[in-house]
Write a protein that holds these residues in place. Structure first.
Motif, PDB file in Angstrom:
ATOM      1  N   UNK A 100       0.837  -1.188   0.000  1.00 55.06           N
ATOM      2  CA  UNK A 100       0.000   0.000   0.000  1.00 55.06           C
ATOM      3  C   UNK A 100       0.875   1.241   0.000  1.00 55.06           C
ATOM      4  N   UNK A 101       0.331   2.339  -0.494  1.00 53.31           N
ATOM      5  CA  UNK A 101       1.042   3.603  -0.512  1.00 53.31           C
ATOM      6  C   UNK A 101       0.634   4.409   0.712  1.00 53.31           C
ATOM      7  N   UNK A 102       1.549   4.651   1.652  1.00 55.18           N
ATOM      8  CA  UNK A 102       1.211   5.442   2.836  1.00 55.18           C
ATOM      9  C   UNK A 102       1.233   6.930   2.521  1.00 55.18           C
ATOM     10  N   UNK A 103       0.685   7.753   3.430  1.00 52.54           N
ATOM     11  CA  UNK A 103       0.767   9.212   3.248  1.00 52.54           C
ATOM     12  C   UNK A 103       2.212   9.665   3.141  1.00 52.54           C
ATOM     13  N   UNK A 104       2.448  10.670   2.346  1.00 52.32           N
ATOM     14  CA  UNK A 104       3.765  11.285   2.188  1.00 52.32           C
ATOM     15  C   UNK A 104       4.787  10.338   1.565  1.00 52.32           C
ATOM     16  N   UNK A 105       4.310   9.302   0.920  1.00 55.35           N
ATOM     17  CA  UNK A 105       5.211   8.334   0.298  1.00 55.35           C
ATOM     18  C   UNK A 105       5.939   8.952  -0.887  1.00 55.35           C
ATOM     19  N   UNK A 106       7.244   8.685  -0.961  1.00 53.05           N
ATOM     20  CA  UNK A 106       8.044   9.061  -2.115  1.00 53.05           C
ATOM     21  C   UNK A 106       8.762   7.823  -2.595  1.00 53.05           C
ATOM     22  N   UNK A 107       8.644   7.472  -3.861  1.00 53.47           N
ATOM     23  CA  UNK A 107       9.117   6.173  -4.353  1.00 53.47           C
ATOM     24  C   UNK A 107      10.594   5.892  -4.117  1.00 53.47           C
ATOM     25  N   UNK A 108      11.417   6.934  -4.055  1.00 50.44           N
ATOM     26  CA  UNK A 108      12.852   6.709  -3.902  1.00 50.44           C
ATOM     27  C   UNK A 108      13.343   6.943  -2.477  1.00 50.44           C
ATOM     28  N   UNK A 109      12.403   7.050  -1.564  1.00 51.18           N
ATOM     29  CA  UNK A 109      12.774   7.168  -0.147  1.00 51.18           C
ATOM     30  C   UNK A 109      12.453   5.852   0.545  1.00 51.18           C
ATOM     31  N   UNK A 110      13.216   5.511   1.572  1.00 47.88           N
ATOM     32  CA  UNK A 110      13.045   4.228   2.244  1.00 47.88           C
ATOM     33  C   UNK A 110      11.700   4.113   2.950  1.00 47.88           C
ATOM     34  N   UNK A 111      11.196   5.266   3.442  1.00 49.59           N
ATOM     35  CA  UNK A 111       9.920   5.272   4.162  1.00 49.59           C
ATOM     36  C   UNK A 111       8.805   4.669   3.322  1.00 49.59           C
ATOM     37  N   UNK A 112       8.052   3.745   3.921  1.00 45.87           N
ATOM     38  CA  UNK A 112       6.890   3.186   3.255  1.00 45.87           C
ATOM     39  C   UNK A 112       7.101   1.807   2.679  1.00 45.87           C
ATOM     40  N   UNK A 113       8.340   1.415   2.515  1.00 46.42           N
ATOM     41  CA  UNK A 113       8.609   0.072   1.990  1.00 46.42           C
ATOM     42  C   UNK A 113       8.648  -0.914   3.160  1.00 46.42           C
ATOM     43  N   UNK A 114       7.741  -1.874   3.102  1.00 45.84           N
ATOM     44  CA  UNK A 114       7.606  -2.811   4.220  1.00 45.84           C
ATOM     45  C   UNK A 114       8.492  -4.039   4.073  1.00 45.84           C
ATOM     46  N   UNK A 115       8.839  -4.356   2.855  1.00 45.65           N
ATOM     47  CA  UNK A 115       9.566  -5.596   2.609  1.00 45.65           C
ATOM     48  C   UNK A 115      10.868  -5.311   1.865  1.00 45.65           C
ATOM     49  N   UNK A 116      11.907  -6.015   2.287  1.00 47.62           N
ATOM     50  CA  UNK A 116      13.234  -5.825   1.721  1.00 47.62           C
ATOM     51  C   UNK A 116      13.881  -7.177   1.469  1.00 47.62           C
ATOM     52  N   UNK A 117      14.680  -7.220   0.403  1.00 46.47           N
ATOM     53  CA  UNK A 117      15.478  -8.407   0.156  1.00 46.47           C
ATOM     54  C   UNK A 117      16.790  -8.331   0.917  1.00 46.47           C
ATOM     55  N   UNK A 118      17.603  -9.379   0.755  1.00 43.70           N
ATOM     56  CA  UNK A 118      18.882  -9.455   1.461  1.00 43.70           C
ATOM     57  C   UNK A 118      19.997  -8.736   0.716  1.00 43.70           C
ATOM     58  N   UNK A 119      19.774  -8.424  -0.524  1.00 44.26           N
ATOM     59  CA  UNK A 119      20.765  -7.670  -1.275  1.00 44.26           C
ATOM     60  C   UNK A 119      21.571  -8.521  -2.241  1.00 44.26           C
ATOM     61  N   UNK A 120      22.077  -7.856  -3.273  1.00 41.89           N
ATOM     62  CA  UNK A 120      22.935  -8.493  -4.264  1.00 41.89           C
ATOM     63  C   UNK A 120      24.093  -7.540  -4.534  1.00 41.89           C
ATOM     64  N   UNK A 121      25.303  -8.052  -4.403  1.00 39.07           N
ATOM     65  CA  UNK A 121      26.488  -7.200  -4.519  1.00 39.07           C
ATOM     66  C   UNK A 121      26.803  -6.916  -5.979  1.00 39.07           C
ATOM     67  N   UNK A 122      27.047  -5.648  -6.263  1.00 36.90           N
ATOM     68  CA  UNK A 122      27.511  -5.219  -7.583  1.00 36.90           C
ATOM     69  C   UNK A 122      28.854  -4.524  -7.396  1.00 36.90           C
ATOM     70  N   UNK A 123      29.859  -5.002  -8.116  1.00 40.73           N
ATOM     71  CA  UNK A 123      31.189  -4.419  -8.034  1.00 40.73           C
ATOM     72  C   UNK A 123      31.619  -3.983  -9.425  1.00 40.73           C
ATOM     73  N   UNK A 124      31.963  -2.704  -9.549  1.00 39.71           N
ATOM     74  CA  UNK A 124      32.371  -2.154 -10.840  1.00 39.71           C
ATOM     75  C   UNK A 124      33.827  -1.719 -10.726  1.00 39.71           C
ATOM     76  N   UNK A 125      34.672  -2.306 -11.529  1.00 40.88           N
ATOM     77  CA  UNK A 125      36.101  -2.004 -11.474  1.00 40.88           C
ATOM     78  C   UNK A 125      36.478  -1.038 -12.598  1.00 40.88           C
ATOM     79  N   UNK A 126      37.485  -0.229 -12.307  1.00 43.42           N
ATOM     80  CA  UNK A 126      37.918   0.779 -13.293  1.00 43.42           C
ATOM     81  C   UNK A 126      38.963   0.226 -14.233  1.00 43.42           C
TER      82      UNK A 126
END
Length: 126
Positions: A100-126
């Protein structure tokens, strides 16, 4: 039980491409909004791209024109196509979702997101 599982991370040289995937399970309805965040060592987690149930997208200025977010609603999969990667984009990339979208929700802010994954590492070498 809701789960978000990311995959597709890895190591790539600057200028290269990667595609991240996030499989969402445990929730049969459409997610109101899904997003990708990233966190580099010693830095705060920042929003990279988001997509709502209607397909509207939001991007951080730093990735506009290079990253593409998309979702497969039928299979509950979120994607992030990353092109022209830069070394400073080395980070752990996280998938996030909200029913659901809570009040004052902004898509690129952490607030409002209830579920998160564990993450996937991205490494970019020069």
């Amino acid at each position: 039980q809701v789960q978000l599982v990311e995959s597709g991370g890895g190591s790539v040289q600057a200028g290269g491409s990667l595609r991240l995937s996030c499989v969402a399970s445990g929730f049969t309805s459409s997610w109101a909004c899904m997003a990708w965040f990233r966190q580099a060592p010693g830095k705060e987690r920042e929003g990279v791209a988001a997509i709502d149930s209607a397909g509207s997208t939001s991007y951080a200025d730093s990735v506009k024109g290079r990253f593409i977010i998309s979702r497969d609603n039928a299979n509950n999969i979120l994607y992030l196509q990353m092109n022209s990667l830069k070394p400073e984009e080395t980070a752990m990339y996280y998938c996030a979702a909200t029913r659901n979208i809570p009040p004052f929700f902004r898509p690129l802010m952490r607030y409002g997101y209830s579920y998160w994954g564990q993450g996937s590492q991205v490494t970019v070498s020069s």
